[in-house]
Structure formats: C-alpha cells, structure tokens
Design an enzyme around this catalytic site. Sequence first.
Site, short mmCIF file in Angstrom:
data_model
loop_
_atom_site.label_atom_id
_atom_site.label_comp_id
_atom_site.label_asym_id
_atom_site.label_seq_id
_atom_site.Cartn_x
_atom_site.Cartn_y
_atom_site.Cartn_z
N CYS A 80 -1.47 16.78 -2.42
CA CYS A 80 -1.31 15.37 -2.82
C CYS A 80 -0.96 14.45 -1.66
O CYS A 80 -0.85 13.24 -1.86
CB CYS A 80 -0.22 15.27 -3.89
SG CYS A 80 1.42 15.77 -3.33
N TYR A 81 -0.78 14.98 -0.47
CA TYR A 81 -0.38 14.14 0.65
C TYR A 81 -1.56 13.28 1.13
O TYR A 81 -2.48 13.77 1.77
CB TYR A 81 0.14 14.98 1.81
CG TYR A 81 1.47 15.69 1.55
CD1 TYR A 81 2.29 15.32 0.49
CD2 TYR A 81 1.88 16.74 2.36
CE1 TYR A 81 3.49 15.97 0.25
CE2 TYR A 81 3.09 17.40 2.13
CZ TYR A 81 3.88 17.00 1.06
OH TYR A 81 5.07 17.66 0.84
N HIS A 82 -1.49 12.00 0.76
CA HIS A 82 -2.45 11.00 1.24
C HIS A 82 -3.89 11.39 0.94
O HIS A 82 -4.77 11.38 1.80
CB HIS A 82 -2.25 10.75 2.73
CG HIS A 82 -0.80 10.66 3.11
ND1 HIS A 82 0.05 9.76 2.52
CD2 HIS A 82 -0.05 11.40 3.98
CE1 HIS A 82 1.28 9.93 3.02
NE2 HIS A 82 1.24 10.91 3.89
#
Length: 374
Positions: A80-82
């Site tokens: 889910c990071y960026h």
Amino acid sequence: MKMEQNSAPGIPVDTNNETRASVNRENHMKQRKLGSTGLLVSQFALGCMTFGNEVNEAESNTIIDTFIGAGGTFFDTADCYHGGQSEYILGRALKNRRDDFVIATKSGLRVGDGPNDIGASAKHIIRSVERSLGRLGTDYIDLHQIHCWDPETPAEETIAAMENLWRQGKVRYFGVSNQAGWQIASTYFTALLRNAPAIASVQAQYSLVEREVEREVIPVCQSLGLGLLPWGPLGGGFLSGKYHPTSEPPAGSRLAGSLPWMEEHWERRATPQGWAVLEAVREVAAASGGTAAQVALAWLARQPAVSSPIIGASCLAHAKDNLGACALDLSDEHLALLDRAGAITPQYPQRFVDVAMHSRTDFVPERDAWIGLR
C-alpha cells in the site's frame, strides 16, 4: 555474556538476541536471527515507506546503497505504500543481487476502491502477494506480513492462504503486524493446529515514547519465539531531539503534518512523560557521544524479543545518522536511565500478578493476607 565467532575466524563479538557479526565490521552491523527461525537479518531493517513519495528514486537508491554499505541486509516495505511505488523502487534497486538480501512486505490495508481491496481474506492476500512479486521483480518474498488484524476474516482462512503461498514457494516466512497479544496467539496456534508454517515475527509500534507493547505483545513474542520488528522507533521523529516543549513542531516535520487519528500525532508525543523521555535521551547522548536518534535506536535494539528495529529516512543524512546507532554501546547505567524515563505503569491483571507472585520469595503478611495466601 555470550560470545560468538565473527565471520572472520578468531574474532569474538558480543551478541544480543543470538546475533552474529556482519562481515562489514567497520560499520558494526550485526546479523540476528529472526525470532526462533534460522533466518538471519541485519541488526536494523531499512523501512522503505518514504520511497516514491518523500524520497525520489535517485535518493532512494543512494539510501539503499548506504544501508548495504553499512552491512544492512533486511528491507521492509508494503503493497500500500504510495500505490506500490515503494516496492517498484526497492525491486529495481536490488535487481541482479536480490538473493543477497531479505525482503519483507505486507498486505491487508486498503489498496483500491473495491470491497475486497482490503483485509486478510484469501482473495485479497493471494492477489496482493502476486502483485507484490511483480513489483519487486522477484519470484519469492522472504517475509510476508499481514498488515493489520482483520476482524471480519477467520484466522483459519488467512493461515490457509499463506500456507498455499508457502507451498508454492512464493513466500518463505509469515508474520503479522499491528495485533494485540491475544490476536498474535490466535494466529500462531491456528497455524500450529493446521500443521501450517508458524508465524515468525510481529511488526509493531515500539519506541521509548510508545511502550504499550511491553504489556502483552513482547511477552507473547518471548513465549512463542517470535521476532519483534519495531516500527516508528523514533516516535515519528520526536526522539531525534529537534523538538522542544516551548515551541510547536517545525514546519515540514512529520509530526507537524500528522493528523489526530495518526499514531504518530503531536499530542501523543508532547506529553509530560514524552518530554521527560526526550530529556533523558539528550542526557545519554551528551554522555555517550551519540546523537539523540542513535541513543533511542541503540536502546530499542537491546530490548527483549527485538530482532530488527525498522529505521526509515526522509533523506540520506537521516539514514547515515540512524546507522550510527550500530556502533553505539550504551552502558547499563544509561540503559537504566532511559528505562525509568519512559516506563509504563503496570495495569490489571499484570499488577495483580506482580503482587501475588512476588510472595514466592518475599513474604509480606499484610499483602499476602489481602490476596488470601495466608
């Protein structure tokens, strides 16, 4: 103190949590076992959450190379990071040398607008792992972690999905993150009863200004042989030493931009105890020759069950400063000072257990009569 041999024969090194010295002795980075597994991970892990947002790819690559140059081998990211950019950047940086490193990623937080784009269901986990493999440019993930407890999905379903991925060779080890003690135990024993691969690690918020995991999470990790991977080891930057009780957080800092619902919010840090902890950190830093951040990280690396604190960086200078914690050897006196400053107050039932079980070696008539032991 237990001693082990360095990778170079004849050079003993002090160890903690079953550590082994890295081949890069100049930077003092050690290798530690991940919990009770045979997997070795570096003394600190590099958190990649800033990659693709606060830090562009060119500087991310420089930070990664600096971390590797210090003996680092363990990287942590998430799907889910960026929008997956963190995984893309890490995968490209480690291309053609991937097997030399341990890559951890996570799934479970929202990654899309669909009803199944969140959670620990078999559908979401399997699809997330497949996508992470593509972004990372690898055919296996060393450690896959469930990002958060999912109250809507039975633990049996989650374990079955991870076992399936493990049997396919797509995931080597399985961990959990952001779970309470009973949830960790539930996941662990569900896997045990299914004869599935046991969880190896727990990723949780832990620092000198956030020690709630000492109540139940650390005890369950110690009991079950799980490696603790602390995130937020500097309390969102609070322990870097740049904050003061008479002024607001500096513009552009992580705490200045935090929102009330965030764990690393200014009001969670700027408390009387928080300032007392920071004062103790500054005192130890002045006496030891380290920076405030290095002191906080060195303390954390010495705590029970901790395998690798996850250090993040918004710039190369911060990364270099954090890595300096590898060489900082805090005295017992300094460790005790830091322990006292941020100690949590025992609550029930631990408060009761501490009183009742103390009577094993110390009989106090008034107290033991109160609890019905005499």
